[in-house]
Design a protein around this motif. Structure first.
Motif, mmCIF file in Angstrom:
data_model
loop_
_atom_site.group_PDB
_atom_site.id
_atom_site.type_symbol
_atom_site.label_atom_id
_atom_site.label_comp_id
_atom_site.label_asym_id
_atom_site.label_seq_id
_atom_site.Cartn_x
_atom_site.Cartn_y
_atom_site.Cartn_z
ATOM 1 N N ASP A 91 -9.734 4.240 5.358
ATOM 2 C CA ASP A 91 -9.748 5.686 5.498
ATOM 3 C C ASP A 91 -8.689 6.233 4.552
ATOM 4 O OD1 ASP A 91 -10.190 8.260 6.450
ATOM 5 O OD2 ASP A 91 -8.896 8.004 8.192
ATOM 6 N N LEU A 92 -8.934 7.381 3.969
ATOM 7 C CA LEU A 92 -7.973 7.958 3.041
ATOM 8 C C LEU A 92 -6.777 8.572 3.766
ATOM 9 C CD1 LEU A 92 -7.236 8.687 0.143
ATOM 10 C CD2 LEU A 92 -8.577 10.766 0.409
ATOM 11 N N ILE A 93 -7.031 9.312 4.836
ATOM 12 C CA ILE A 93 -5.963 10.020 5.547
ATOM 13 C C ILE A 93 -5.598 9.256 6.816
ATOM 14 C CG2 ILE A 93 -5.261 12.195 6.602
ATOM 15 C CD1 ILE A 93 -5.902 12.375 3.585
ATOM 16 N N MET A 94 -4.394 8.648 6.812
ATOM 17 C CA MET A 94 -3.871 7.933 7.979
ATOM 18 C C MET A 94 -2.393 8.271 8.090
ATOM 19 S SD MET A 94 -5.754 4.197 7.716
ATOM 20 C CE MET A 94 -5.298 3.846 6.007
ATOM 21 N N PRO A 95 -1.851 8.258 9.304
ATOM 22 C CA PRO A 95 -0.479 8.720 9.493
ATOM 23 C C PRO A 95 0.624 7.809 8.935
ATOM 24 C CG PRO A 95 -1.418 8.013 11.593
ATOM 25 C CD PRO A 95 -2.516 7.971 10.578
ATOM 26 N N ASP A 96 0.527 6.506 9.097
ATOM 27 C CA ASP A 96 1.654 5.651 8.688
ATOM 28 C C ASP A 96 1.643 5.329 7.206
ATOM 29 O OD1 ASP A 96 -0.544 3.929 8.901
ATOM 30 O OD2 ASP A 96 0.659 2.240 9.571
ATOM 31 N N LEU A 97 0.519 4.963 6.692
ATOM 32 C CA LEU A 97 0.362 4.585 5.294
ATOM 33 C C LEU A 97 -1.042 5.041 4.914
ATOM 34 C CD1 LEU A 97 2.092 2.856 3.254
ATOM 35 C CD2 LEU A 97 0.664 0.929 3.887
ATOM 36 N N ASN A 98 -1.149 5.987 3.996
ATOM 37 C CA ASN A 98 -2.484 6.510 3.691
ATOM 38 C C ASN A 98 -3.325 5.494 2.923
ATOM 39 O OD1 ASN A 98 -2.076 6.789 0.854
ATOM 40 N ND2 ASN A 98 -1.153 8.800 1.137
ATOM 41 N N GLY A 99 -4.580 5.827 2.705
ATOM 42 C CA GLY A 99 -5.494 4.903 2.048
ATOM 43 C C GLY A 99 -5.083 4.526 0.639
ATOM 44 N N ILE A 100 -4.490 5.475 -0.094
ATOM 45 C CA ILE A 100 -4.046 5.192 -1.459
ATOM 46 C C ILE A 100 -2.908 4.170 -1.441
ATOM 47 C CG2 ILE A 100 -2.929 6.188 -3.509
ATOM 48 C CD1 ILE A 100 -5.880 6.971 -3.274
ATOM 49 N N GLU A 101 -1.926 4.377 -0.568
ATOM 50 C CA GLU A 101 -0.805 3.431 -0.480
ATOM 51 C C GLU A 101 -1.259 2.071 0.034
ATOM 52 O OE1 GLU A 101 2.250 3.777 -1.706
ATOM 53 O OE2 GLU A 101 1.499 5.672 -2.499
ATOM 54 N N THR A 102 -2.175 2.076 0.978
ATOM 55 C CA THR A 102 -2.724 0.812 1.499
ATOM 56 C C THR A 102 -3.460 0.074 0.375
ATOM 57 O OG1 THR A 102 -2.958 1.830 3.681
ATOM 58 C CG2 THR A 102 -4.179 -0.202 3.298
ATOM 59 N N LEU A 103 -4.258 0.804 -0.392
ATOM 60 C CA LEU A 103 -4.958 0.232 -1.546
ATOM 61 C C LEU A 103 -3.955 -0.364 -2.533
ATOM 62 C CD1 LEU A 103 -7.449 -0.144 -3.449
ATOM 63 C CD2 LEU A 103 -7.068 2.222 -4.180
ATOM 64 N N ARG A 104 -2.896 0.375 -2.847
ATOM 65 C CA ARG A 104 -1.874 -0.123 -3.784
ATOM 66 C C ARG A 104 -1.269 -1.438 -3.301
ATOM 67 N NH1 ARG A 104 0.590 5.563 -4.875
ATOM 68 N NH2 ARG A 104 -0.100 5.933 -6.999
ATOM 69 N N LYS A 105 -0.921 -1.499 -2.009
ATOM 70 C CA LYS A 105 -0.303 -2.718 -1.467
ATOM 71 C C LYS A 105 -1.258 -3.902 -1.529
ATOM 72 C CE LYS A 105 3.432 -1.367 1.517
ATOM 73 N NZ LYS A 105 4.112 -1.733 2.743
ATOM 74 N N ILE A 106 -2.498 -3.686 -1.096
ATOM 75 C CA ILE A 106 -3.477 -4.781 -1.101
ATOM 76 C C ILE A 106 -3.732 -5.255 -2.537
ATOM 77 C CG2 ILE A 106 -5.904 -5.368 -0.686
ATOM 78 C CD1 ILE A 106 -5.730 -3.594 1.859
ATOM 79 N N LYS A 107 -3.971 -4.328 -3.459
ATOM 80 C CA LYS A 107 -4.289 -4.714 -4.840
ATOM 81 C C LYS A 107 -3.089 -5.341 -5.549
ATOM 82 C CE LYS A 107 -7.811 -3.905 -6.747
ATOM 83 N NZ LYS A 107 -9.010 -4.747 -6.932
ATOM 84 N N SER A 108 -1.853 -4.961 -5.165
ATOM 85 C CA SER A 108 -0.688 -5.571 -5.810
ATOM 86 C C SER A 108 -0.558 -7.041 -5.417
ATOM 87 C CB SER A 108 0.596 -4.815 -5.468
ATOM 88 O OG SER A 108 0.969 -5.032 -4.127
ATOM 89 N N GLU A 109 -0.958 -7.383 -4.194
ATOM 90 C CA GLU A 109 -0.891 -8.767 -3.742
ATOM 91 C C GLU A 109 -2.167 -9.546 -4.061
ATOM 92 O OE1 GLU A 109 0.473 -9.380 0.297
ATOM 93 O OE2 GLU A 109 1.522 -7.451 0.231
ATOM 94 N N TYR A 110 -3.292 -8.849 -4.056
ATOM 95 C CA TYR A 110 -4.602 -9.487 -4.243
ATOM 96 C C TYR A 110 -5.395 -8.671 -5.268
ATOM 97 C CZ TYR A 110 -3.040 -11.460 0.158
ATOM 98 O OH TYR A 110 -2.284 -12.062 1.138
#
Length: 130
Positions: free
Chosen positions: A53-72
């Motif tokens: 989801d793009l809009i989430m309270p703790d870590l939005n979708g963009i930041e989540t995408l960045r974290k996942i793609k930086s590791e994988y």
């Protein structure tokens, strides 16, 4: 079997996505309520596709995408968004998202996007011992 991780802070949307995907034959690897949990579950489950989801309270979708793609870097990720988020969709694409789906969810659109990114629901290629 194609395994999918769903990351969405809204129970209704998470459960609707799960229902659409399971009814089409996809396996749900896990479901997360937010981005931090989604990143943790991605590490544990190593799904074939993560739907964020793009809009989430703790870590939005963009930041989540960045974290996942930086590791994988090869991770397959798609974003879910409401109409009017075109700038965020473009940013997500530049960061490595393979596609997106618009809310409210329509089964045909979700399944078309998921199949384009992760392939059909059936078994993965390889020997089946079943």
């Amino acid at each position: 079997m194609t395994r999918i991780l769903i990351v969405d802070d809204t129970d209704f949307d998470r459960n609707l996505l799960r229902s659409i995907l399971v009814s089409a034959g996809y396996e749900i690897a896990g479901m997360a309520h937010g981005g931090e949990e989604g990143v943790r579950l991605y590490r544990e489950m190593m799904p074939d596709l993560a739907i964020l989801d793009l809009i989430m309270p703790d870590l939005n979708g963009i930041e989540t995408l960045r974290k996942i793609k930086s590791e994988y870097p090869a991770a397959k990720v798609m974003l879910c968004t409401s109409v009017g988020d075109e700038g965020m969709v473009e940013l997500a694409r530049r960061l490595g998202a393979r596609g997106y789906a618009v809310k409210p969810y329509q089964a045909a659109h979700i399944l078309k996007a998921v199949e384009r990114i992760a392939g059909p629901p059936g078994k993965k290629s390889g020997i089946s011992w079943g």
